[in-house]
Write an enzyme that holds these catalytic residues in place. Structure first.
Site, short mmCIF file in Angstrom:
data_model
loop_
_atom_site.label_atom_id
_atom_site.label_comp_id
_atom_site.label_asym_id
_atom_site.label_seq_id
_atom_site.Cartn_x
_atom_site.Cartn_y
_atom_site.Cartn_z
N HIS A 133 8.02 -3.89 -3.50
CA HIS A 133 7.04 -2.91 -3.02
C HIS A 133 6.09 -3.51 -1.99
CE1 HIS A 133 3.69 0.13 -3.71
NE2 HIS A 133 4.75 0.89 -3.51
N LYS A 135 4.54 -5.05 1.57
CA LYS A 135 4.56 -4.78 2.99
C LYS A 135 4.03 -6.02 3.69
CE LYS A 135 4.32 -0.59 0.97
NZ LYS A 135 4.10 -0.41 -0.47
N ASP A 140 5.48 -15.20 14.48
CA ASP A 140 5.28 -16.57 14.98
C ASP A 140 4.44 -17.44 14.05
OD1 ASP A 140 6.82 -15.89 17.16
OD2 ASP A 140 5.12 -15.55 18.50
N HIS A 308 -2.27 7.45 0.05
CA HIS A 308 -1.38 6.35 -0.30
C HIS A 308 -2.10 5.00 -0.31
CE1 HIS A 308 2.28 3.70 0.17
NE2 HIS A 308 2.74 4.58 -0.71
N LYS A 310 -4.54 1.67 -1.15
CA LYS A 310 -4.82 0.84 -2.32
C LYS A 310 -5.86 -0.20 -1.92
CE LYS A 310 -0.04 1.59 -2.15
NZ LYS A 310 0.04 2.84 -2.83
N ASP A 315 -19.58 -4.76 -5.63
CA ASP A 315 -20.91 -5.33 -5.36
C ASP A 315 -21.13 -5.69 -3.89
OD1 ASP A 315 -21.63 -5.00 -7.96
OD2 ASP A 315 -21.40 -7.10 -8.54
#
Length: 390
Positions: A133, A135, A140, A308, A310, A315
């Site tokens: 899952h 990404k 380089d 979508h 996350k 604080d």
């Protein structure tokens, strides 16, 4: 301390300046909002590659977005850049022709856990259950990306009238990029990807950085690492917690941590998906609302485009952006990766984004929860029974 820049405007062509660009210690970070900013930055980095591109995604589709990325990867591969593409076999939808064009240009591809039956039923279902899952894009060895954005027209940004899903991604330069590179290469080698030119991937050192860290799951000694980071940070919270999470089905430990924080006076606010691509998760998530509302946690449902993202801030100093949902699959099973940043200016930018997103949300009250129709209560209770697999 980071130095922020004002958000950029999305142009008709879908290009945009980052939502915020900051320096955090030895790192340069850019917060990218939605597909327009993310795809523009990623394609720009790919087209500037001179040595190697490591690209990992849960969803890769043979659509306009996928083809734009494929064209950029093929062009760089023909120019002599080593291009390695790792995609999840379950989440992705690519044709043989799409892959053949990549291979003809010299791009090496690897499907994570293709669904093949080898005679052992347990092994077969384990391959279905555990997905990649993450990404990750590393160019380089110096520029990295991670977050929630996949490669598909769900994030359509190529037309003026299309805005696509709401998501958040991160561009990084600095020592943390070596950690993203390490995680990609480990998965590539472990799952028997094509041999790589080690000279192109000489790391400048996977040295720890107290301000910008990469945390992930499915590595030896790091099982459940993202969940532990969340719980420890929530336990230390004194003032406020802001969480945006599209698939909000926390483990029991995370639920307890959030409830305890709210009961000791921390201002806990959570944006969850009211508009989603996975209705079963929404129904199961709603079944949990009462426990949070009774403890004083404020819940806001996002409506309109599919949510979508996350992200979280605590604080005004601790933040995270990544691929991990707050559910069992992400926290305990799947390959995931999150960036954890300890910087006030970065947290301020994410909090500003959170406040802007509240304009698209409706707060859920206890009266709303009790007013749910009977069919929704039944469906929610049933979906909750399968929360470990949603």
């Amino acid at each position: 301390m980071g130095r922020g820049e004002p958000p950029g405007e999305i142009t008709a062509e879908g290009a945009a300046r980052p939502y915020a660009a900051l320096r955090v210690g030895t790192h340069r970070l850019a917060i990218l909002r939605d597909g327009a900013q993310t795809y523009h930055a990623m394609l720009e980095a790919i087209r500037a590659a001179r040595s190697a591109i490591l690209f990992e995604t849960y969803i890769l589709r043979d659509d306009e977005t996928g083809r734009r990325f494929a064209e950029a990867l093929c062009e760089r591969s023909r120019a002599g850049v080593e291009v390695s593409l790792l995609y999840d076999a379950w989440g992705s939808d690519v044709s043989d022709e799409f892959l053949e064009e990549l291979h003809a240009a010299g791009v090496r591809t690897l499907a994570y856990h293709p669904l093949r039956f080898h005679g052992r039923l347990a092994a077969f279902f384990a391959r279905i259950y555990r997905r990649d899952h993450r990404k990750i894009l590393v160019v380089d060895g110096t520029v990295g990306f991670t977050g929630g954005v996949n490669i598909s027209d769900d994030y359509a940004v190529w037309g003026e009238e299309k805005r696509g899903w709401r998501d958040t991604h991160l561009r990084l330069e600095g020592p943390a990029v070596a950690e993203l590179q390490f995680r990609f290469l480990r998965a590539w080698r472990r799952h028997r990807g094509a041999p790589i030119d080690e000279r192109r991937h000489e790391s400048r050192g996977r040295r720890p950085d107290p301000l910008v860290r990469i945390v992930g799951t499915a590595l030896p000694g790091q099982h459940g690492a993202i969940g532990r980071v969340y719980r420890k940070s929530i336990a230390r919270a004194q003032q406020r917690i802001r969480i945006t999470n599209a698939y909000f089905l926390p483990t029991i430990r995370v639920i307890r941590a959030l409830r305890h924080a709210a009961r000791r006076g921390v201002d806990v606010r959570v944006i969850v998906a009211g508009t989603t691509d996975v209705p079963a998760v929404r129904f199961a998530s709603r079944a949990l609302y009462e426990a949070f509302l009774k403890a004083g946690v404020r819940i806001f449902e996002w409506h309109g485009r599919v949510l979508h993202a996350k992200t979280a801030t605590i604080d005004g100093s601790w933040s995270t952006v990544g691929s991990s949902n707050l559910d069992t699959l992400s926290l305990r099973v799947n390959l995931e990766v999150n960036a954890v940043i300890e910087d006030a200016a970065f947290a301020a930018a994410l909090e500003r984004m959170f406040e802007e997103d509240l304009a698209h949300c409706r707060e859920v009250t206890m009266a709303d929860w009790h007013a749910r129709p009977l069919w929704e209560r039944v469906v929610g209770g049933f979906a909750l029974l399968f929360r470990r697999w949603l």
